[in-house]
Design a protein around this motif. Sequence first.
Motif, mmCIF file in Angstrom:
data_model
loop_
_atom_site.group_PDB
_atom_site.id
_atom_site.type_symbol
_atom_site.label_atom_id
_atom_site.label_comp_id
_atom_site.label_asym_id
_atom_site.label_seq_id
_atom_site.Cartn_x
_atom_site.Cartn_y
_atom_site.Cartn_z
ATOM 1 N N PHE A 240 64.404 -92.163 50.260
ATOM 2 C CA PHE A 240 63.007 -92.615 50.229
ATOM 3 C C PHE A 240 62.488 -92.836 51.648
ATOM 4 O O PHE A 240 61.363 -92.433 51.988
ATOM 5 N N VAL A 241 63.316 -93.479 52.485
ATOM 6 C CA VAL A 241 62.909 -93.732 53.869
ATOM 7 C C VAL A 241 62.692 -92.422 54.614
ATOM 8 O O VAL A 241 61.702 -92.240 55.340
ATOM 9 N N VAL A 242 63.627 -91.476 54.436
ATOM 10 C CA VAL A 242 63.501 -90.182 55.114
ATOM 11 C C VAL A 242 62.266 -89.436 54.632
ATOM 12 O O VAL A 242 61.537 -88.810 55.407
ATOM 13 N N HIS A 243 62.001 -89.511 53.316
ATOM 14 C CA HIS A 243 60.831 -88.833 52.766
ATOM 15 C C HIS A 243 59.535 -89.404 53.347
ATOM 16 O O HIS A 243 58.576 -88.673 53.628
ATOM 17 N N ARG A 244 59.483 -90.734 53.532
ATOM 18 C CA ARG A 244 58.294 -91.356 54.125
ATOM 19 C C ARG A 244 58.059 -90.847 55.543
ATOM 20 O O ARG A 244 56.916 -90.562 55.930
ATOM 21 N N ARG A 245 59.149 -90.688 56.276
ATOM 22 C CA ARG A 245 59.018 -90.148 57.633
ATOM 23 C C ARG A 245 58.538 -88.698 57.598
ATOM 24 O O ARG A 245 57.757 -88.259 58.438
ATOM 25 N N TYR A 246 59.047 -87.954 56.623
ATOM 26 C CA TYR A 246 58.648 -86.546 56.489
ATOM 27 C C TYR A 246 57.146 -86.433 56.200
ATOM 28 O O TYR A 246 56.461 -85.535 56.708
ATOM 29 N N PRO A 252 56.938 -85.634 64.557
ATOM 30 C CA PRO A 252 56.912 -84.346 65.273
ATOM 31 C C PRO A 252 57.263 -83.183 64.348
ATOM 32 O O PRO A 252 58.186 -83.277 63.532
ATOM 33 N N PHE A 253 56.560 -82.076 64.485
ATOM 34 C CA PHE A 253 56.757 -80.923 63.615
ATOM 35 C C PHE A 253 58.184 -80.388 63.703
ATOM 36 O O PHE A 253 58.762 -79.956 62.711
ATOM 37 N N GLY A 257 62.238 -79.974 59.545
ATOM 38 C CA GLY A 257 63.313 -79.247 58.873
ATOM 39 C C GLY A 257 64.561 -80.099 58.697
ATOM 40 O O GLY A 257 65.159 -80.138 57.617
ATOM 41 N N ALA A 258 64.945 -80.808 59.755
ATOM 42 C CA ALA A 258 66.124 -81.671 59.666
ATOM 43 C C ALA A 258 65.898 -82.813 58.681
ATOM 44 O O ALA A 258 66.797 -83.180 57.917
ATOM 45 N N LEU A 259 64.675 -83.368 58.682
ATOM 46 C CA LEU A 259 64.380 -84.451 57.744
ATOM 47 C C LEU A 259 64.447 -83.967 56.304
ATOM 48 O O LEU A 259 64.943 -84.671 55.415
ATOM 49 N N ARG A 260 63.946 -82.763 56.046
ATOM 50 C CA ARG A 260 63.982 -82.224 54.688
ATOM 51 C C ARG A 260 65.423 -82.018 54.222
ATOM 52 O O ARG A 260 65.786 -82.351 53.095
ATOM 53 N N THR A 261 66.267 -81.483 55.113
ATOM 54 C CA THR A 261 67.672 -81.268 54.773
ATOM 55 C C THR A 261 68.379 -82.599 54.482
ATOM 56 O O THR A 261 69.128 -82.728 53.503
ATOM 57 N N THR A 262 68.111 -83.606 55.324
ATOM 58 C CA THR A 262 68.718 -84.923 55.129
ATOM 59 C C THR A 262 68.263 -85.541 53.815
ATOM 60 O O THR A 262 69.066 -86.103 53.049
#
Length: 290
Positions: A240-246, A252-253, A257-262
């Motif tokens: 959830f936290v990573v998705h909020r950052r995404y 930053p653009f 990609g790394a955030l989506r994978t995580t």
Amino acid sequence: MLGWGSMLLLAAATLAHARPPCAQTTTSADLVAGLGAARDAYGDLDLDAFRDAVYDVRLVVPCLADPLTPHDAAEVHRYEGLLGFVERDTDRARRAFAAARAIEPNYRFPESLVPAGNGALTDYLALDPDAGGRERVPLPLDGRLTFDGAPSTHRPLEQPTLVQLFDGSGAITDTAYLWPGEPLPRYAPRPEVEGHGQVQTEGRGGGTPVDALRSGPDRPLLTGAAFTAVAAVGLYAGAFVVHRRYEDVGTPFGTLGALRTTNNALVVGSGAAAGTAVGLGVTAFLVRRF
């Protein structure tokens, strides 16, 4: 507060102590092969290989699908005794040797394996195999018990023993190498006949059938389910936290990609942990009930 990695390691450690069923059964041929490897390594004075071979035998024993013979039980005791001798655990060596002699009193080690004058022979003959007595244990409600390959309702008190539990169809449901004081495999005992007294037993084999059925779920499995459920929640919270950052327009653009994978990895891990938690929880009640 524990990080996600720490929680996963804790959950994995709990699962490891939950004693899951054997991945595959073993046979008497596997046991004989393991004992043969131990004999050859000891004869070659390769103590590291000997230890490994005895440890392999310890892995074979709990998963046996074949009934033990008294001879094979005596062999297991003999090599446990030799391992105790090698590791300078005199008490352990002497008790295991006494258990072997109680089964095969006339056996003597070949001189090619244990030559005359070897200290192992002192330990081998140190204890009276008939000393210590035996404790009567209740018959299973459905099935039978064997100790060291022989049907019996009496367990040695001062020596290790190999116990096998059979169900009503004759299938083996549990095999264990037990040292004095270690509990029997869990089973519902047969009620005592009135006038014959109540048998007192140690460990998990005691009580009445009703007590065995009402004693609650298996605690190690239930604990594993709880920790795994916590790990699942933690992983999902991380996703959830990573998705909020995404979704944050200020991110930053180049990091998307790394955030989506995580995020995907955390969601998949959370789902797997949740499924494991449910499975452990259900198994905790089924194992205790049956």
